[in-house]
Every structure is written in C-alpha cells, then in structure tokens.
Design a protein around this motif. Structure first.
Motif, PDB file in Angstrom:
ATOM      1  N   PHE A 154       3.733   6.360  -2.739  1.00  0.00           N
ATOM      2  CA  PHE A 154       2.628   6.592  -3.662  1.00  0.00           C
ATOM      3  C   PHE A 154       1.916   5.343  -4.155  1.00  0.00           C
ATOM      4  O   PHE A 154       0.704   5.256  -4.103  1.00  0.00           O
ATOM      5  CB  PHE A 154       3.113   7.428  -4.853  1.00  0.00           C
ATOM      6  N   LEU A 155       2.679   4.373  -4.663  1.00  0.00           N
ATOM      7  CA  LEU A 155       2.003   3.210  -5.254  1.00  0.00           C
ATOM      8  C   LEU A 155       1.312   2.370  -4.187  1.00  0.00           C
ATOM      9  O   LEU A 155       0.193   1.912  -4.367  1.00  0.00           O
ATOM     10  CB  LEU A 155       3.000   2.356  -6.040  1.00  0.00           C
ATOM     11  N   ARG A 156       1.986   2.170  -3.072  1.00  0.00           N
ATOM     12  CA  ARG A 156       1.443   1.438  -1.921  1.00  0.00           C
ATOM     13  C   ARG A 156       0.671   0.184  -2.322  1.00  0.00           C
ATOM     14  O   ARG A 156       1.215  -0.702  -2.933  1.00  0.00           O
ATOM     15  CB  ARG A 156       0.549   2.365  -1.093  1.00  0.00           C
ATOM     16  N   GLU A 157      -0.609   0.117  -1.992  1.00  0.00           N
ATOM     17  CA  GLU A 157      -1.379  -1.119  -2.209  1.00  0.00           C
ATOM     18  C   GLU A 157      -1.545  -1.451  -3.688  1.00  0.00           C
ATOM     19  O   GLU A 157      -1.883  -2.579  -4.026  1.00  0.00           O
ATOM     20  CB  GLU A 157      -2.741  -1.021  -1.514  1.00  0.00           C
ATOM     21  N   GLN A 158      -1.290  -0.472  -4.566  1.00  0.00           N
ATOM     22  CA  GLN A 158      -1.422  -0.756  -5.998  1.00  0.00           C
ATOM     23  C   GLN A 158      -0.390  -1.791  -6.443  1.00  0.00           C
ATOM     24  O   GLN A 158      -0.617  -2.546  -7.375  1.00  0.00           O
ATOM     25  CB  GLN A 158      -1.242   0.521  -6.833  1.00  0.00           C
ATOM     26  N   LYS A 189      -1.862  -5.065  -5.791  1.00  0.00           N
ATOM     27  CA  LYS A 189      -3.029  -5.369  -6.613  1.00  0.00           C
ATOM     28  C   LYS A 189      -2.685  -5.606  -8.074  1.00  0.00           C
ATOM     29  O   LYS A 189      -3.240  -6.490  -8.716  1.00  0.00           O
ATOM     30  CB  LYS A 189      -4.038  -4.225  -6.511  1.00  0.00           C
ATOM     31  N   TYR A 190      -1.787  -4.782  -8.610  1.00  0.00           N
ATOM     32  CA  TYR A 190      -1.564  -4.852 -10.057  1.00  0.00           C
ATOM     33  C   TYR A 190      -0.210  -5.408 -10.452  1.00  0.00           C
ATOM     34  O   TYR A 190      -0.001  -5.807 -11.592  1.00  0.00           O
ATOM     35  CB  TYR A 190      -1.716  -3.455 -10.675  1.00  0.00           C
ATOM     36  N   MET A 191       0.754  -5.384  -9.531  1.00  0.00           N
ATOM     37  CA  MET A 191       2.097  -5.747  -9.949  1.00  0.00           C
ATOM     38  C   MET A 191       2.616  -7.041  -9.337  1.00  0.00           C
ATOM     39  O   MET A 191       3.518  -7.656  -9.883  1.00  0.00           O
ATOM     40  CB  MET A 191       3.062  -4.606  -9.616  1.00  0.00           C
ATOM     41  N   THR A 210      -5.592  -1.739   1.960  1.00  0.00           N
ATOM     42  CA  THR A 210      -5.902  -1.890   0.541  1.00  0.00           C
ATOM     43  C   THR A 210      -7.332  -1.445   0.255  1.00  0.00           C
ATOM     44  O   THR A 210      -7.798  -1.563  -0.875  1.00  0.00           O
ATOM     45  CB  THR A 210      -5.706  -3.344   0.047  1.00  0.00           C
ATOM     46  N   GLY A 211      -8.016  -0.973   1.278  1.00  0.00           N
ATOM     47  CA  GLY A 211      -9.328  -0.356   1.068  1.00  0.00           C
ATOM     48  C   GLY A 211     -10.451  -1.310   0.698  1.00  0.00           C
ATOM     49  O   GLY A 211     -11.392  -0.929   0.008  1.00  0.00           O
ATOM     50  N   ILE A 212     -10.380  -2.577   1.144  1.00  0.00           N
ATOM     51  CA  ILE A 212     -11.468  -3.492   0.803  1.00  0.00           C
ATOM     52  C   ILE A 212     -12.400  -3.690   2.004  1.00  0.00           C
ATOM     53  O   ILE A 212     -12.075  -3.301   3.126  1.00  0.00           O
ATOM     54  CB  ILE A 212     -10.945  -4.880   0.347  1.00  0.00           C
ATOM     55  N   LEU A 252      -4.939   9.523 -11.378  1.00  0.00           N
ATOM     56  CA  LEU A 252      -4.543   8.475 -12.285  1.00  0.00           C
ATOM     57  C   LEU A 252      -5.588   7.390 -12.205  1.00  0.00           C
ATOM     58  O   LEU A 252      -5.437   6.340 -12.774  1.00  0.00           O
ATOM     59  CB  LEU A 252      -3.232   7.885 -11.788  1.00  0.00           C
ATOM     60  N   TYR A 253      -6.618   7.578 -11.432  1.00  0.00           N
ATOM     61  CA  TYR A 253      -7.515   6.493 -11.083  1.00  0.00           C
ATOM     62  C   TYR A 253      -8.903   6.675 -11.650  1.00  0.00           C
ATOM     63  O   TYR A 253      -9.324   7.781 -11.942  1.00  0.00           O
ATOM     64  CB  TYR A 253      -7.611   6.371  -9.556  1.00  0.00           C
ATOM     65  N   GLU A 254      -9.611   5.576 -11.739  1.00  0.00           N
ATOM     66  CA  GLU A 254     -10.977   5.630 -12.234  1.00  0.00           C
ATOM     67  C   GLU A 254     -11.902   6.240 -11.180  1.00  0.00           C
ATOM     68  O   GLU A 254     -12.687   7.123 -11.458  1.00  0.00           O
ATOM     69  CB  GLU A 254     -11.443   4.217 -12.598  1.00  0.00           C
TER      70      GLU A 254
END
Lengths: 470, 103
Positions: free
Chosen positions: A206-210, A213-215, A272-274, A13-15
C-alpha cells in the motif's frame, strides 16, 4: 498509447485521488532490476537455511546474546565491530551516491525490492496496467472480487513468509519451522512474525512510493551528496525539445520538433509517478524504468536510443564528466582506509576478553617471609566457540610468582578469578611497577590477551599513594 | 501538452500534511528506536532484570519476561518515547496562538 481508460478514483487518504498504476517495462535495466531482486530476495529467504559447521550460518542469536556470521562469533563486547560495519555501510552509500546517484534506491533498497515483488504478484493476478485500470472501473463484479481476493491471498501469504524469514535470522530457522508446523510457536516469535509480515504488507502493498517520498531520510539528504558529475537518470532536453506528436516518417527538424514524441510512456512506467522530463526530482529513485521504456519507443519510431539515460548534468550541458573529483576521492579514500582497517582488525581479533581490577582495599600485603603480594581480580571472557583452559601469567617473567590456578571457561562464558602476584624479598629491587598480566589458552598458546597494570611494594610507596588518590 | 488527456496519466499521489507529519514522526522515531535498542542492550543484559523479578526462584517470571521479551518491550518503549518527542516537536513548531486569546 492511449488505452482509453480514465484514472480510477480511489477512496482516499490523498489530496489528488489517483493511484499510480505503473505499466510493466521490459529492457536491459528492467532485467538488471529483476536480477537484483531475485538475488536479494534469494539471500533473505534462503540464508536462514544455510548451515555452517553444525549450526545456522547467519544467526543473530539475541536470546543467547551472540551473533554468528559464518565462522565468526561476535559478542556484545565486540560492539565496536558492529558500529564499524555500520559506518562502512553508510560511507559506501555516500560513495555510490556521489558517483552513480540513487542506484541503492533503484535496485537494492528493501522498499523497492519488496514493492517490485508485490507488483509482480499484482500483475500476475490482475494483468498489466490497462487491464488493472479496466478492472478497477467496475468494482464488485464477480471477476473483480475473485481477482482481488486472489491477490490478497498471495500478498498475505508472501508477507507471512517474509515475517517468518525475518524471525528466522534471530531464532534458528529449523526450530522455528518445527514450532510453526506443530503449532507451538512462542508468544514473542508469533508476535514478531505477524508484526514484520504486517509491516511488509503495508509498506510494499500500500504505502509503496509514499515511503520514499515522505518517510525516507536518505531520499531527502541524498541531494547533498550530488554534484554536477553525479550519474542520474536524466531526460536530454537539448535533444528532446520541443516535444510533440508527429506523423511517422517526417523529418522532425523540418517540422520544428525535437526527438520526444510526447507519448508519456516514461510517466506511465514510473513507480513514483513523476515526469522525468521536468528534470531531477527528489521523488526519482533512479530505477531507470523510463530509460527502458523510452529506448523502446525510440527504436520503434526509428530514432537513436538514449533520449532518457543515465547521464551527468555536465554531460547534458555538453561538457566532459569529471570522475576523479575531491568528493569522490575523499569518500573513496575513507572507505578504503576504514575497510582495510576493519579486515585487519577482524583478522587479528582474539576470541578472548580480559579485564583487570586491582584490589582496592589493600594496596599490598607484606607476607611473613618478607615477600610482597598484590591481589587482582581478573574477568576472563571466552568469546570462542569452544571451552578453553587459561593459564595466568605475569610479564616480565621471572620476577613475579603467580598464585592462580588455570581457569576453565566454557564457550561464551565470563569468569571472575582472583590472581595473587608475589615478589620475593630478594627480587623487590628489580620488580618494575608496571607489568602486564596475561591469560593464555593452555591448548592454543597463540590465543592470549594481556593488560597493563601496576604492582605496589613498600619501597615504592610514596608515589603509589598519590596514584591511588587519582 | 501531448495528445493524451492529463486524466490518463498516473497523477502523483500526495498525502495531506497531517498524514505526512504522522508518517515522518512514525518512521524517524522507529529508526531512533532501532539505534536506542541496539546501544542499550549491547551494554545491558536483560537477564539482570529477569533475575531481579525471579528473586532467586528460576521460572517465577511470567512467560513473556524473557530476553527476547525485554528487547521487544524496550524497542516499543523507545519507539513510543521517540514518537512523543516528534509529536511535541511538531506541536511546538507550529505558530503559537496570537495574543489576546489566552485566559
């Protein structure tokens, strides 16, 4: 540090198609995080089972329209307290954010806590980061299928338990457990257990850190509460740069290097992978996993800890952090005033509600004996846990004769009763226009509520009519 | 960069724009629905609706028409309304079609 595995491709679902495989961390902040997670999850799963004087201690009994909080019972009429509590919660969040950054995100947010729990289950079944990466490189082997199924089994079970526990805050837990065990669960309860379980599974599995970030709106606007004196997880570039690998035991200064050995472990542990070394980023949830990881590396290479640490921008620039600044004082002051007000108001709260409506049809009635009568309609709400008999009285006492029987109102009920007030002809001259009608519990004289209203009589007629037109 | 190939690092996942919009709409309308449900049902007792449906015959309402049922339906209704508003906002926020393409 290099475990020799490539980032696994995922159907996407990701870029950019790599999944975050957070590496496990140990250290003082990791311990604190685990402790917080256990405490909070313990409260969530345990609280519905705690009893308080014969009923569930915390129960948001929506079907009966009342909230039980230990000894306190709140009714829809107490909505003010709920709003007040929400304002207090928001202010606390602002205050903490201004002082210590996103500690809420790192330690207490349900999204973080449940993601941690799901990660722990994943780690339990699939192993740590290198093992997970290895496993995902060769899908559909027997081991892969077994481990993935076991993980799903645990996740789904845990999610279902979470859904159950959520509903147990609204439907008594013991009854609910009984209905589940006897397969007689109501339609809506079933729906909400599944819905909340599914949401937990999706968000934490599944959504976890998303989600952050987005919500999450807080993640976006928290920067508005930050200033140069806010404590955040920061990399100290003055000490770390220029970064680079080096041989053990060499003097970094002689080699023209800073303290950062560029092992990238801080990036590998990040949920969050930064890369924290790029400075403050909105994705950073202040979980301090990189702090623990870096301190560990620093200890191993023989440098002092704290290359990544909780620090303020001012501190990193070599200045002194100002703790008492207007922002903190304003948030703190408001919090204190509202908090004290809340406690006082809750302590003084009377578990009784009263509405008075004047009879609109007749302003007054003159009785054959010359006395004047006004009719009111009272609505008495008993917000207590037990039934009470209420006596209706009028103040000032001695002038008004109250023609109303004591009223029995059971717990949580509302009763509308008419009350007739009479003033004898001889007392009319000294009857005030403004009076207070009160109801008082016969068994507990301290339990009373009163409201101001008006009494009209022929002598006071002129003004009265004007008022009635208002 | 460092001694390690970039490939080995957990690259930050980024959602495509449509998905980000969908998530933002879904979540903000969810929060709005929570607030809407709270405010509405603090003031309105759904029992009124149930009584209206039953018309004086207790038990005449369907099984799902309970207070909990009405709270639930109300919540999803608010959620749907919020989501529609969000979608419309997103749709209108996008640049209008350039001139000369209309009918």
């Amino acid at each position: 540090m290099n475990d020799g595995t490539a980032g696994a491709e995922v159907v996407s679902l990701y870029e950019t198609h790599r999944k975050v495989y957070p590496r496990e961390v140990t250290g003082r902040f990791a311990r604190l995080r685990t402790l917080a997670a256990f405490a909070l999850l313990g409260i969530f799963y345990g609280l519905p089972w705690v009893q308080w004087s014969g009923r569930q201690a915390v129960l948001f009994d929506l079907p009966a329209r009342k909230f039980h909080l230990f000894g306190l019972t709140l009714w829809p009429q107490d909505f003010l307290y709920l709003s007040w509590l929400l304002i207090l919660a928001a202010l606390t969040l602002f205050f903490v954010t201004a002082v210590a950054g996103r500690v809420w995100c790192g330690y207490a947010c349900p999204q973080t806590v449940w993601t941690e729990a799901f990660l722990a289950l994943e780690r339990f079944v699939e192993g740590d980061r290198p093992q997970r990466l290895k496993l995902d490189r060769k899908p559909w082997t027997t081991e892969w299928v077994l481990r993935k199924s076991a993980k799903q089994f645990l996740w789904i079970g845990f999610a279902a338990l979470t859904g159950f526990s959520f509903v147990a805050f609204f439907t008594p837990a013991r009854e609910l457990a009984g209905s589940v065990l006897s397969l007689q669960l109501g339609g809506w309860e079933t729906f909400w257990i599944l819905f909340y379980g599914f949401a937990t599974y999706g968000n934490a599995g599944f959504l976890r850190e998303q989600v952050c970030k987005y919500m999450c709106p807080y993640a976006r606007f928290q920067s508005a509460m930050f200033d140069h004196d806010t404590l955040t997880v920061s990399y100290d570039p003055g000490r770390g740069e220029p970064r680079g690998a080096r041989k053990r035991g060499i003097d970094p200064k002689a080699a023209g290097l800073g303290d950062c050995v560029d092992c990238t472990i801080c990036v590998q542990v990040c949920p969050t992978g930064i890369d924290i070394r790029k400075g403050l980023q909105y994705e950073c949830i202040d979980c301090a996993a990189c702090v623990d990881a870096c301190d560990d590396v620093m200890a191993r290479v023989g440098y002092r800890p704290g290359l990544i640490r909780y620090a303020t921008e001012r501190e990193l620039a070599g200045q002194k952090t100002r703790y008492f600044r207007p922002r903190v004082l304003v948030y703190g002051g408001l919090l204190l005033v509202l908090g004290i007000g809340f406690v006082i108001s809750l302590t003084l709260r009377q578990p009784i509600g009263l509405d008075i409506i004047r009879d609109r049809n007749a302003l007054y009635r003159v009785l054959p004996d010359g006395s004047v009568e006004n009719v009111y309609s009272l609505r008495i709400l008993n917000k207590d846990d037990q039934a009470h008999r209420y006596v209706i009285e009028a103040q000032p006492a001695g002038v008004f004769q109250v023609d109303a029987e004591p009223v029995e109102v059971s717990a949580g009920e509302v009763r509308a009763v008419p009350a007739r007030l009479r003033v004898a002809p001889g007392d009319l001259a000294r009857a005030p226009r403004d009076l207070v009608i009160a109801v008082r519990a016969a068994d507990d004289p301290g339990l009373a509520a009163g409201h101001g209203t008006r009494f009209f009589a022929p002598e006071l007629d002129d003004d009265a009519h004007e008022d009635e037109h208002d | 960069m460092g001694p390690q190939a970039e490939d080995d690092l957990p690259v930050v996942r980024r959602w495509p724009p449509r998905m980000r919009v969908a998530a933002a709409i879904g979540w903000s309308s969810f929060l709005a629905a929570c607030l809407g449900t709270l405010l509405t049902f603090a003031a309105l007792d759904p029992q009124v609706i149930i009584d209206g449906v039953e018309g004086g015959e207790p038990g005449a309402a369907p099984w799902w028409l309970t207070r909990t049922g009405i709270y639930s339906i109300g919540f999803f209704l608010f959620w749907a309304i919020g989501a529609v508003a969000g979608m419309l906002t997103d749709y209108l926020h996008e640049a209008p079609p350039s001139e000369g393409h209309g009918p």
